[in-house]
Design an enzyme around this catalytic site. Structure first.
Site, PDB file in Angstrom:
ATOM      1  CD  GLU A 123      -3.138   3.451   1.361  1.00  0.00           C
ATOM      2  OE1 GLU A 123      -3.759   2.378   1.439  1.00  0.00           O
ATOM      3  OE2 GLU A 123      -2.648   4.035   2.345  1.00  0.00           O
ATOM      4  CD  GLU A 177       0.232   5.832   3.777  1.00  0.00           C
ATOM      5  OE1 GLU A 177      -0.705   5.366   4.445  1.00  0.00           O
ATOM      6  OE2 GLU A 177       1.245   6.348   4.300  1.00  0.00           O
ATOM      7  CG  HIS A 206       0.933   0.053   6.033  1.00  0.00           C
ATOM      8  ND1 HIS A 206      -0.261   0.623   6.429  1.00  0.00           N
ATOM      9  CD2 HIS A 206       1.914   0.757   6.658  1.00  0.00           C
ATOM     10  CE1 HIS A 206      -0.003   1.624   7.260  1.00  0.00           C
ATOM     11  NE2 HIS A 206       1.312   1.726   7.414  1.00  0.00           N
ATOM     12  CD  GLU A 239      -3.505   7.118   4.317  1.00  0.00           C
ATOM     13  OE1 GLU A 239      -3.440   7.740   5.397  1.00  0.00           O
ATOM     14  OE2 GLU A 239      -3.851   5.924   4.261  1.00  0.00           O
ATOM     15  CD  GLU A 249      -2.526  -1.298   2.690  1.00  0.00           C
ATOM     16  OE1 GLU A 249      -2.210  -0.487   3.596  1.00  0.00           O
ATOM     17  OE2 GLU A 249      -3.417  -2.155   2.845  1.00  0.00           O
ATOM     18  NE  ARG A 253      -4.696  -0.073  11.039  1.00  0.00           N
ATOM     19  CZ  ARG A 253      -5.727  -0.896  11.052  1.00  0.00           C
ATOM     20  NH1 ARG A 253      -6.238  -1.266  12.207  1.00  0.00           N
ATOM     21  NH2 ARG A 253      -6.237  -1.379   9.939  1.00  0.00           N
TER      22      ARG A 253
END
Length: 445
Positions: free
Chosen positions: A194, A136, A243, A187, A134, A314
């Site tokens: 993203e 960004e 990620h 984001e 992922e 997280r």
């Protein structure tokens, strides 16, 4: 794009069908910077039969000038028409493997490093290493400043999201390039975005990451804006991460899934995660390879720095998304520390090798940490045995320089060049006198 071509004949047919005049041969240097040279479509047969020679001495991390001849060998499965180029006498791209003049795979080619890691997985009985990164990024008004386009936040829309049209066009361009997009959204940071690609086999995903980055930049440039994957361009705001969701498959089934385990993780899945945790500090310089990467990896901005795993938390380095009945094939781990300016070929290779090391040597997975790790006192983290990622590139590269795992993954030539380049980057940075120092010290010292 329709079904991907499988061989040279398929590519020739598509070149004729789409009136392609030029083909850009793509590959990356050691740092993951995209390199390209263009050939006339009439040279395509020769490119497939013999490869296209070039001077590798000016490519970062490649051979010195006395042994610089390289050969780019097109991979027909990566052919795609570039949607931002003219449709008449159009332009296509094709990724290449780099060979020596003797037609052996070049040890300094990042694509080859990932191929070697995938070969090890296959030898251990795993069919596929799936990756879902992922990436960004930020959109700025130009490439000379960090002037944002909006003050939007996570999932904001309309007036707070100046980039919605450019994201839409980016998604359409990616789909034309054969990349399946699952999500796109604003984001957390101002002017931060993203676009999430659907997971896929690691080599294709590394190619897709390179395609994604240039597509985002090309579409932004059409609007007169600048897109950057710099990990931490804005002080006081979240940085940009990558990620990375990962899973192994064996005989078509998810090798991480076990219905009888309390976490629904198999022994292989647990050991794979344990391998990445155990080796996280020594591979940090690969997945966070720039001085600026370590401005992002600080507590308080959603970027994980503590070496632990969790299911919901997280703040941990690794998250294992909660199991949903009927979705056994989606069992996976998510590593949250890589950033989108890494070399995806090397990053996926070291992540796979670290995980396989865990499986091969039977590493034990510690208990999950469901507490907010940012709120733990240093003594508590030490008592729990929770390590922290390196705090600077200088610290990271010295740990990497001692890593037998990274040496095996990259090969001696690339390992030595990478360490040399990154030590030089750190030396160049640490001798600078910054505006922060002048503002803080000049008036009082």
């Amino acid at each position: 794009m329709p079904d991907q071509p499988q061989n040279a004949a398929d590519v020739r047919a598509l070149v004729d069908e789409h009136d392609i005049r030029f083909l850009r041969l793509w590959f990356t240097d050691i740092l993951g910077q995209l390199k390209s040279f263009s050939i006339n479509a009439a040279e395509l047969d020769d490119a497939f039969e013999n490869g296209m020679g070039f001077d590798g001495s000016s490519i970062t991390g490649f051979n010195a000038i006395e042994e610089s001849d390289m050969v780019a060998v097109p991979d027909p499965r990566t052919f795609a028409v570039l949607p931002w180029r003219p449709t008449d006498q159009g332009v296509a791209r094709i990724f290449c493997d780099i060979h020596t003049p003797e037609r052996t795979p070049y040890e300094g080619d990042p694509r080859q490093v990932l191929r070697r890691a995938l070969d090890r997985a296959e030898q251990m009985g795993f069919d596929t290493f799936n990756v879902g990164p992922e990436l960004e990024y930020f959109l700025f008004k130009d490439n000379k400043s960090t002037e944002v386009l909006d003050e939007g936040g996570y999932f904001d829309l309309t007036t707070l999201d100046a980039g919605s049209d450019v994201r839409r066009e980016t998604v359409l361009a990616l789909e034309q390039l054969g990349i399946h997009v699952e999500y796109s959204h604003h984001e957390v940071g101002p002017s931060q975005h993203e676009v999430d690609m659907r997971y896929g086999p690691a080599l294709k995903m590394a190619d897709d990451c390179m395609t994604y980055r240039i597509t985002v930049k090309e579409i932004a440039m059409k609007y007169g804006w600048h897109a950057t994957f710099m990990p931490k361009p804005l002080f006081g705001e979240n940085g940009s991460g990558m990620h990375t969701h990962q899973s192994l498959f064996k005989d078509g089934s998810n090798a991480f899934y076990d219905p009888d385990d309390q976490y629904f993780l198999s022994d292989a899945g647990k050991a794979f995660i344990a391998g990445q945790l155990k080796h996280a500090r020594e591979i940090s310089a690969i997945f966070a390879q720039w001085v600026n990467s370590y401005k992002r990896l600080v507590p308080g901005y959603e970027a994980p720095v503590y070496v632990a795993w969790s299911r919901r938390n997280r703040s941990a380095l690794v998250r294992v998304p909660l199991y949903r009945p009927g979705h056994e094939q989606s069992t996976r781990m998510e590593l949250r520390c890589p950033d989108p300016a890494c070399n995806p070929y090397l990053t996926f290779a070291v992540l796979l090798q670290a995980g396989l090391e865990g499986i091969e040597k039977g590493y034990e997975l510690p208990e999950p940490m469901e507490k907010n790790l940012y709120h733990l006192a240093p003594d508590d983290r030490k008592r729990l045995g929770i390590e922290q990622l390196p705090e600077t590139l200088g610290e990271a590269i010295e740990i990497t320089a001692e890593s037998e795992l990274v040496l095996r993954t990259l090969g001696e030539h690339m390992f030595n060049r990478f360490v040399e380049i990154k030590r030089q980057e750190w030396d160049d940075y640490r001798v600078q006198v910054t505006p922060w120092e002048l503002d803080r010290y000049l008036p009082v010292l």
